[in-house]
Every structure is written in C-alpha cells, then in structure tokens.
Design a protein around this motif. Structure first.
Motif, PDB file in Angstrom:
ATOM      1  N   GLY A 155      -1.953   1.013  -8.431  1.00 56.50           N
ATOM      2  CA  GLY A 155      -2.856   0.055  -8.450  1.00 56.50           C
ATOM      3  C   GLY A 155      -3.289  -0.837  -7.185  1.00 56.50           C
ATOM      4  N   PHE A 156      -4.390  -1.538  -7.409  1.00 59.33           N
ATOM      5  CA  PHE A 156      -4.940  -2.308  -6.544  1.00 59.33           C
ATOM      6  C   PHE A 156      -4.899  -3.600  -6.468  1.00 59.33           C
ATOM      7  CE2 PHE A 156      -6.824   1.757  -6.204  1.00 59.33           C
ATOM      8  CZ  PHE A 156      -6.899   2.355  -4.746  1.00 59.33           C
ATOM      9  N   PRO A 157      -4.825  -4.405  -5.565  1.00 57.15           N
ATOM     10  CA  PRO A 157      -4.767  -4.154  -4.018  1.00 57.15           C
ATOM     11  C   PRO A 157      -3.333  -3.523  -3.675  1.00 57.15           C
ATOM     12  CG  PRO A 157      -4.384  -6.651  -4.243  1.00 57.15           C
ATOM     13  CD  PRO A 157      -4.579  -5.995  -5.666  1.00 57.15           C
ATOM     14  N   LEU A 158      -3.562  -2.671  -2.630  1.00 57.11           N
ATOM     15  CA  LEU A 158      -2.273  -1.947  -1.976  1.00 57.11           C
ATOM     16  C   LEU A 158      -2.320  -2.141  -0.558  1.00 57.11           C
ATOM     17  CD1 LEU A 158      -3.213   0.944  -1.092  1.00 57.11           C
ATOM     18  CD2 LEU A 158      -3.159   1.493  -3.416  1.00 57.11           C
ATOM     19  N   MET A 159      -1.235  -1.793   0.019  1.00 58.96           N
ATOM     20  CA  MET A 159      -1.112  -1.633   1.528  1.00 58.96           C
ATOM     21  C   MET A 159      -0.894  -0.439   1.943  1.00 58.96           C
ATOM     22  SD  MET A 159      -1.299  -4.762   2.661  1.00 58.96           S
ATOM     23  CE  MET A 159      -0.964  -4.738   4.378  1.00 58.96           C
ATOM     24  N   VAL A 160      -1.547   0.264   2.720  1.00 59.05           N
ATOM     25  CA  VAL A 160      -1.477   1.598   3.527  1.00 59.05           C
ATOM     26  C   VAL A 160      -0.702   1.027   4.933  1.00 59.05           C
ATOM     27  CG1 VAL A 160      -2.454   3.415   4.647  1.00 59.05           C
ATOM     28  CG2 VAL A 160      -3.528   2.228   2.570  1.00 59.05           C
ATOM     29  N   LYS A 161       0.517   1.651   5.279  1.00 54.59           N
ATOM     30  CA  LYS A 161       1.217   1.427   5.982  1.00 54.59           C
ATOM     31  C   LYS A 161       2.052   2.471   6.835  1.00 54.59           C
ATOM     32  CE  LYS A 161       3.849  -2.810   4.263  1.00 54.59           C
ATOM     33  NZ  LYS A 161       4.848  -3.338   4.067  1.00 54.59           N
ATOM     34  N   ALA A 162       1.815   2.259   8.107  1.00 56.33           N
ATOM     35  CA  ALA A 162       2.332   3.643   9.057  1.00 56.33           C
ATOM     36  C   ALA A 162       4.089   3.457   8.902  1.00 56.33           C
ATOM     37  CB  ALA A 162       2.070   3.043  10.590  1.00 56.33           C
ATOM     38  N   SER A 163       4.466   4.620   8.617  1.00 59.86           N
ATOM     39  CA  SER A 163       5.757   4.798   8.560  1.00 59.86           C
ATOM     40  C   SER A 163       6.444   4.423   9.758  1.00 59.86           C
ATOM     41  CB  SER A 163       6.061   6.056   8.112  1.00 59.86           C
ATOM     42  OG  SER A 163       7.483   6.352   7.839  1.00 59.86           O
ATOM     43  N   ALA A 164       5.955   4.804  10.856  1.00 64.26           N
ATOM     44  CA  ALA A 164       6.889   4.384  11.961  1.00 64.26           C
ATOM     45  C   ALA A 164       6.466   3.194  12.584  1.00 64.26           C
ATOM     46  CB  ALA A 164       6.775   5.387  12.896  1.00 64.26           C
ATOM     47  N   GLY A 165       5.704   2.147  12.024  1.00 65.91           N
ATOM     48  CA  GLY A 165       5.035   1.192  12.643  1.00 65.91           C
ATOM     49  C   GLY A 165       5.641  -0.070  12.540  1.00 65.91           C
ATOM     50  N   GLY A 166       4.868  -1.145  13.278  1.00 67.58           N
ATOM     51  CA  GLY A 166       5.342  -2.526  13.387  1.00 67.58           C
ATOM     52  C   GLY A 166       4.473  -3.271  13.756  1.00 67.58           C
ATOM     53  N   GLY A 167       4.402  -4.786  13.546  1.00 66.85           N
ATOM     54  CA  GLY A 167       3.417  -5.459  14.422  1.00 66.85           C
ATOM     55  C   GLY A 167       2.007  -5.540  13.894  1.00 66.85           C
ATOM     56  N   GLY A 168       2.163  -4.753  12.822  1.00 62.85           N
ATOM     57  CA  GLY A 168       0.788  -4.598  11.984  1.00 62.85           C
ATOM     58  C   GLY A 168      -0.408  -3.593  12.373  1.00 62.85           C
ATOM     59  N   LYS A 169       0.137  -2.803  13.197  1.00 65.70           N
ATOM     60  CA  LYS A 169      -0.379  -1.682  13.695  1.00 65.70           C
ATOM     61  C   LYS A 169      -0.496  -0.559  12.635  1.00 65.70           C
ATOM     62  CE  LYS A 169      -0.508  -1.932  18.811  1.00 65.70           C
ATOM     63  NZ  LYS A 169       0.317  -3.274  18.674  1.00 65.70           N
ATOM     64  N   GLY A 170      -1.293   0.295  12.259  1.00 64.40           N
ATOM     65  CA  GLY A 170      -1.437   1.154  11.040  1.00 64.40           C
ATOM     66  C   GLY A 170      -1.141   0.748   9.965  1.00 64.40           C
ATOM     67  N   MET A 171      -1.870  -0.900   9.604  1.00 59.88           N
ATOM     68  CA  MET A 171      -1.349  -1.033   8.432  1.00 59.88           C
ATOM     69  C   MET A 171      -2.838  -1.825   7.673  1.00 59.88           C
ATOM     70  SD  MET A 171       0.862  -4.729   7.384  1.00 59.88           S
ATOM     71  CE  MET A 171       2.162  -3.897   8.122  1.00 59.88           C
ATOM     72  N   ARG A 172      -3.349  -1.615   6.627  1.00 63.93           N
ATOM     73  CA  ARG A 172      -4.189  -1.783   6.190  1.00 63.93           C
ATOM     74  C   ARG A 172      -4.276  -2.419   4.659  1.00 63.93           C
ATOM     75  NH1 ARG A 172      -5.486  -1.361  10.509  1.00 63.93           N
ATOM     76  NH2 ARG A 172      -7.335  -0.677  11.653  1.00 63.93           N
ATOM     77  N   LEU A 173      -4.776  -3.379   4.409  1.00 68.49           N
ATOM     78  CA  LEU A 173      -4.905  -3.797   3.089  1.00 68.49           C
ATOM     79  C   LEU A 173      -6.166  -3.489   2.190  1.00 68.49           C
ATOM     80  CD1 LEU A 173      -4.013  -5.695   0.578  1.00 68.49           C
ATOM     81  CD2 LEU A 173      -5.379  -7.696   1.861  1.00 68.49           C
ATOM     82  N   VAL A 174      -6.053  -2.706   1.101  1.00 66.51           N
ATOM     83  CA  VAL A 174      -7.230  -2.141   0.435  1.00 66.51           C
ATOM     84  C   VAL A 174      -7.277  -2.784  -1.043  1.00 66.51           C
ATOM     85  CG1 VAL A 174      -7.947   0.129  -0.517  1.00 66.51           C
ATOM     86  CG2 VAL A 174      -6.506   0.061   1.554  1.00 66.51           C
ATOM     87  N   HIS A 175      -8.585  -3.332  -1.257  1.00 65.01           N
ATOM     88  CA  HIS A 175      -8.720  -3.884  -2.337  1.00 65.01           C
ATOM     89  C   HIS A 175      -9.499  -2.906  -3.632  1.00 65.01           C
ATOM     90  CE1 HIS A 175      -7.963  -8.117  -0.942  1.00 65.01           C
ATOM     91  NE2 HIS A 175      -8.274  -7.624   0.168  1.00 65.01           N
TER      92      HIS A 175
END
Length: 666
Positions: A155-175
């Motif tokens: 369901g939405f909203p959801l977060m797309v996250k980089a598995s190896a990431g940190g500091g907000g890189k590779g992270m997107r909020l999708v509405h």
C-alpha cells in the motif's frame, strides 16, 4: 583470556579521532594518527603520540584506503585499530583484513557488519528474531515486476530504500502507484553509484514518526545490555541535527520493550562491542526496526552524560576482552542531555557546505564540546562539514534546552558560515520545547527566514562594520587590534564607506559627532547612531538607543568577518575600488561556491544563456553544486576544464550582456 593492547591506530580524522584519543590516553594507551595531505596540521595529528601520512586529500586515496591504513598500523607496531565512525567503520572487508593482519579491530565481527550492513538481510534476521519490523518486501527477487506487485500489497505511501544505503541515498518516498516505476529506477541508479549495489527493499511509509535509537553493548563473554535511548527525530534530509537522551516521548515501559528488542537484535548476529539499533516509533508508540549501526554513533555523548559512562572506554575494555563493567540492573539514567551538530554550512543558502579559514574559535564554558577546531584552521572541501558537537546536561529537559541555547551563544566561530544560528533558533523555539518533535520537525517549523536566517544584514550590523573600517582608517595605529582609551572625535568629520557582500555594494557615510557616530545608508537615508563602549582584538561593544550589544569580528586586509549573534557576514571594503565595481555592472561572474572539483561544464564559449541556467557543476564535501547564471547574456569561460580543482570564489565564467560582447570585440 585478556587481549594485550598497548598501541591503537585510529583510522579516522577530525572530531571523533580527537575524542577517541582523549579516552585512550587516559587509560594509558599510546595512539597513532593517520593523515592526508589536507590534514597535515589537523588537531588529531597534533594530539596523537605518533602520526603517519597515508595519501592524498581525497578519501579514496587516504582514509578509505584499507591497505594503506593496515600498512601504517604494522609500520608503527600498533596492536589494534579503532575505526571511529564513517569511512571504514562499517566495512566488513576492512574488519576482516585487520584480523588477518594480526590486528584487533575495535568493533564487531566482519560477519555482523555484513549482516547489519544490508537492509534486506538484516530485516530478514530481525523478523526471525521477533524484532518488530515495518511491513514491506525484503525478498531476493529484485525484478521491477516483483517490486511493483509487492508494492500493491504493502500500500501507499511507501518507501523505496537502497539495501546497502544510508544517509538518505537511494531512498524515495512514493505516494502514488503511477510514480513507483520511475522512483525504483532512480533509487537503483543512485544506490549503485553510492554503494555499488542496486538491491532495494520496500517498506510502508510512516509519516512523521519519531526516530529513536537504543545504545547496546556486548562483550566476548556473552553479556549484552542496553543503555537507554536517544531521540534523533530532528533531521534534515535523513541527517540528524539534534539528539537528546532520554526521549521525552518514551515511557518506562516502552524503553524496556525497545531495549529488550535491541538486545535481541544484537544477539541475532552474535554482536560484540558498541552498537545502535534504530527504530521508528509512530504516534501510538508502536516501534519498528529501522537499521543497526555497527559502530560508535556521532551522538554517543548524550548517552554518556545521562549514564555517567565513557562509551569509548567500554569499547577499549571490550576489545581487551574484559567483561562489561555493569549489568542491566546497574544501568541508571539521570537527568537530560542534548547534543547539536555544528556544521560548516550556510542554512541561508540551502545549507550549502562552506570552506575557508577559521579566524576565531572559542568553545562555550558551560558545555562539553567535542571538536577538531583551532584558530586559523583551514576547512577543506574534501570531508564531511561537521566541525564540532556541543553537548549539555541538566536535571530536566527544559533546563537542558536553556543550557544548550546559552552554549550556542557562547560558542564563538568567525571566518566561515556555520549552522550555529539555525541551531540557536531551533532550540529556542516554542515548537522544540513542545511535544510535536518528529522527523517532520524541520519541514514543519524551520523553513522560513526567522529560523534559517537572512542573507541581508541589518542596518545596525552594517553600521558596526562601517564604523570598524572607519576607525581603522582614521587612526594612526591599528585600532582594530588595540583597545582605544578614548572615543572622542572632532565633530562633523565624515567618512564614506562602501561595503561589498553577497554580490552587492552598499554605500554608507560615517560621521563623527563628539563621542558618538552617525551612520547613514546613502540610498535609503536611514540612520543609526552608535556610541562605542569597548574594542578588543576580536570584540566590539557599542550602544544604540541606550541598548548595548557586542559583535565578534576578525579582519584580514580589506575583509571583515563579523557575527552579531544573529548572523555571520563577510564584508569587503571597496571604498577605493568603486571604478572596478562600476565597470562590472554589465557583467556577472560565476564563481566556485567553495574549494572543489569541476565535474561538468554544460556550456561552451560564446553560448547564450538565461538567468537560472546551469553553466557548470562542481563537487565538494560529497555533494554536487550547480553553478548558475544570474543574468541573461553570453558566456565567457575562464581557463577551467572538467576535472580541474578550483578554489572558493574562483571565477569559472563571466556572463556578458550582448552590448558588452560587441564592445569587447571592437
């Protein structure tokens, strides 16, 4: 069996290297610092027992080069390596190489780092350990089709996250569902560039939660405990700004529940050493595992102040295979602590990182300040812009808020722009003293000029700057660096002063009237009357309308760096250079915003551009900065190419009006 450690190499720089050395020296350990070209005179190099050069300024050639660091440790006969935070601190391969080289890695095992360094694998492990997790998808099937199908279930909203990431890189909020495919593509690309892996996870988005983390510690004898929580909800772009302990939102029951979950998380990966389990907590006090940081955290001092413990000391003792000095029942939380991060960045200019030389540095007297700063230190573009952490402790939260506000006021840093006043405005706000302190705090309460500050100096500050320039020009001695016994001046003597700042020139007139001065803004004709009270090498006190105020300042040739407690400004006196500035009225220079590298030139010589067009992109302090035209015209490029290192304020290009181009061609 006790591990014999006598000498520790600290594979880091700046504030955390200095912090580790302080405790190591107190415990009798010898220390080795490593340094790059940019850090030859750094404070951590000065404070270490030994120091060894490891390469060029860019991190890949020095602080991220594991081979060079291990070679340095062996060369200096160090027994152990402390990685600090950042750089190689959560690099499993580095931890493994240390062990293979016969060195003690002061941190968890490579296996634990690997597991917790993957958002996908760590979440699987947490689910198996019955640690509450945000509903989502963390499967191995990484095709876009699968991710899109799983998103429909989440369901939405959801977060797309980089598995190896940190500091907000590779992270997107999708509405919305129709945004998902594009955001997955963007997140994949960013994650691959930043972390070398495009593996993603999906999670249901928690809107405006609290970010609360638990400090855990484990030893080699099977003991694992938690040391309370830290509230790190005040963030900007997923980067923490203010941290406090304990959290004003956490109850005793919730603390116990979260602490036990954090211990379970640590035991799930056979953890040893200092670690932090981060959770998101919703308005109903339901908490969910976010990630585990397998190192000492930047914000560890607030835990130290409320527990009375030295966490670096615990790290070193655990590395020596000593048991934890306390059991869970022995841990006591007392009072309230707040930490703020002092960054070389300008909130007035979209938090752009700053470089330059620090002219004045004076930490506050009523706080703990962990820092790497000294007078005349050059802040480079190569590393993270954090300069210091200011931490206070009090019996209760409201008292701690007062103390941190005063500590920020007392902290004097002149020569470069920082986020000091932004922090002051936040901690003194009604909103921060309240209960609605979530991860949306800055977005909700700190977006306007009253918090981020203004690039336009007040008439009062302009008048003080003009008077400082006038006094230095009208005296036979350098009054800026000598206390003046008398302020009496002949009535009616006037001095024109032209101050240049933020690409603008302001003309003022300073008139001496006995023991006071009138400063008039030439354009608006607004006036302010100042009576000087005292002047020292770095401080100027004046009285305006029966109210006294003080500014801190430093002067270099024709440039004055000044801070009046509301903002930091750099003024250049151009009174005798008006012809130069008038000649440039039909042009606009595009300057480097700081020391850095030109990574792209987007125009060619003679191209026509409009105001707002990006002419070049530079990289500094791990961020890209577009350099834009401020007027319509024709581009005249300087001798700069892609890949060139540039200095702050260096002219990259000049925009000429069409008639200026015609005139030059004639």
């Amino acid at each position: 069996m006790t591990q014999i450690i006598q000498k520790i190499l600290i594979a880091n720089r700046g504030e955390i290297a200095c912090r580790i050395m302080k405790t190591a020296h107190n415990l009798g350990f010898f220390t080795v610092a490593v340094f790059s070209d940019a850090d030859r005179d750094a404070l951590h190099v000065q404070q270490a027992d030994e120091a060894i050069y490891i390469g060029a300024a860019d991190p890949a050639s020095s602080y991220l080069d594991s081979e060079r660091i291990i070679k340095a440790a062996l060369l200096t006969k160090a027994d152990a390596i402390h990685p600090g935070y950042g750089f190689l601190s959560e690099n499993a391969d580095f931890a493994d190489k240390c062990v293979q080289a016969g060195l003690v890695f002061i941190g968890p095992s490579a296996d634990a780092i690997t597991l917790m360094g993957s958002k996908r694998l760590s979440k699987v492990a947490m689910l198996n350990a019955n640690v509450p997790c945000i509903p989502g998808y963390e499967g191995s099937d990484q095709t876009d089709i699968t991710l899109i199908e799983k998103a429909k279930t989440i369901g939405f909203p959801l977060m797309v996250k980089a598995s190896a990431g940190g500091g907000g890189k590779g992270m997107r909020l999708v509405h919305e569902a129709d945004e998902l495919a594009a955001q997955i593509s963007t997140a994949r690309s960013e994650a691959l560039n930043a972390f070398g892996s495009d593996e993603l996870i999906l999670e249901r988005a928690l809107i405006a939660p609290r970010h609360i983390e638990i400090q855990i510690f484990a030893d080699h004898h099977g003991n694992t405990i938690y040391l309370g929580e830290r509230d790190c909800s005040v963030q900007r772009r997923h980067q923490k700004v203010i941290e406090e302990a304990p959290s004003p939102f956490v109850t005793d029951a919730l603390r116990k529940h979260m602490g036990e979950a954090a211990v379970a998380a640590a035991k799930a990966c056979q953890y040893c050493g200092a670690g932090t389990v981060e959770f998101l907590v919703d308005s109903d006090r339901q908490f969910y595992f976010l990630e585990m940081n397998t190192r000492l955290q930047v914000e560890h001092p607030v835990t130290e102040l409320v527990t009375g413990l030295d966490l670096v000391e615990w790290q070193l003792r655990v590395a020596c295979k000593e048991p934890l000095p306390l059991t869970q029942q022995d841990v006591q939380i007392s009072g309230h602590a707040i930490e703020v991060r002092l960054y070389a960045e300008d909130p007035r200019q979209r938090f752009m990182p700053q470089t330059g030389k620090i002219k004045i540095w004076q930490p506050a007297s009523n706080s703990r300040t962990d820092h790497c700063v000294y007078k005349d230190m050059e802040v480079s573009s190569h590393y993270d812009p954090m300069l210091a952490k200011i931490i206070v402790h009090a019996d209760e939260r409201i008292s701690a808020i007062r103390k941190i506000a005063r500590a920020l006021t007392e902290t004097q840093i002149v020569g470069i722009n920082t986020n000091k006043h932004f922090l002051q405005n936040i901690v003194q706000s009604v909103a921060f003293a309240g209960t609605d302190v979530t991860t949306a705090f800055i977005e909700q309460y700190a977006q306007d000029e009253t918090v981020q500050g203004s690039l336009t100096p007040s008439l009062s500050l302009l008048a003080k700057a003009a008077l400082l320039f006038t006094l230095s020009q009208s005296s036979n001695q350098d009054v800026l660096f000598t206390p003046i016994p008398t302020w009496h001046r002949s009535t009616g003597v006037s001095y024109p002063i032209d101050l240049y700042y933020n690409d603008e020139t302001t003309s003022l007139t300073v008139t001496a009237e006995g023991n006071y001065f009138r400063v008039c803004h030439t354009k608006t004709e607004a006036e302010v009357t100042l009576t000087p009270v005292s002047l020292s090498a770095t401080s100027f006190e004046v009285e305006i309308d029966h109210q006294r105020s003080r500014v801190s300042f430093a002067k270099t040739d024709d440039t004055l760096f000044i801070d009046d407690g509301l903002g930091h400004f750099a003024f250049t006196c151009v009174t005798h250079s008006k012809a130069v500035h008038q000649a440039r009225q039909g042009t606009a220079q595009i300057n480097a915003v700081m020391d850095g590298v030109i990574v792209a030139l987007l125009v060619e010589q003679g191209d026509a551009v409009n105001a707002g067009d990006t002419v070049a992109i530079m990289e500094a302090m791990k961020m890209e900065h577009p350099l834009k035209a401020t007027m319509d015209g024709i581009v005249q490029l300087n001798a700069v190419e892609t890949g060139d290192q540039v200095k702050s304020k260096q002219v990259i290009a000049t925009i000429l009006q069409a008639d200026e181009v015609t005139h030059e061609q004639k």
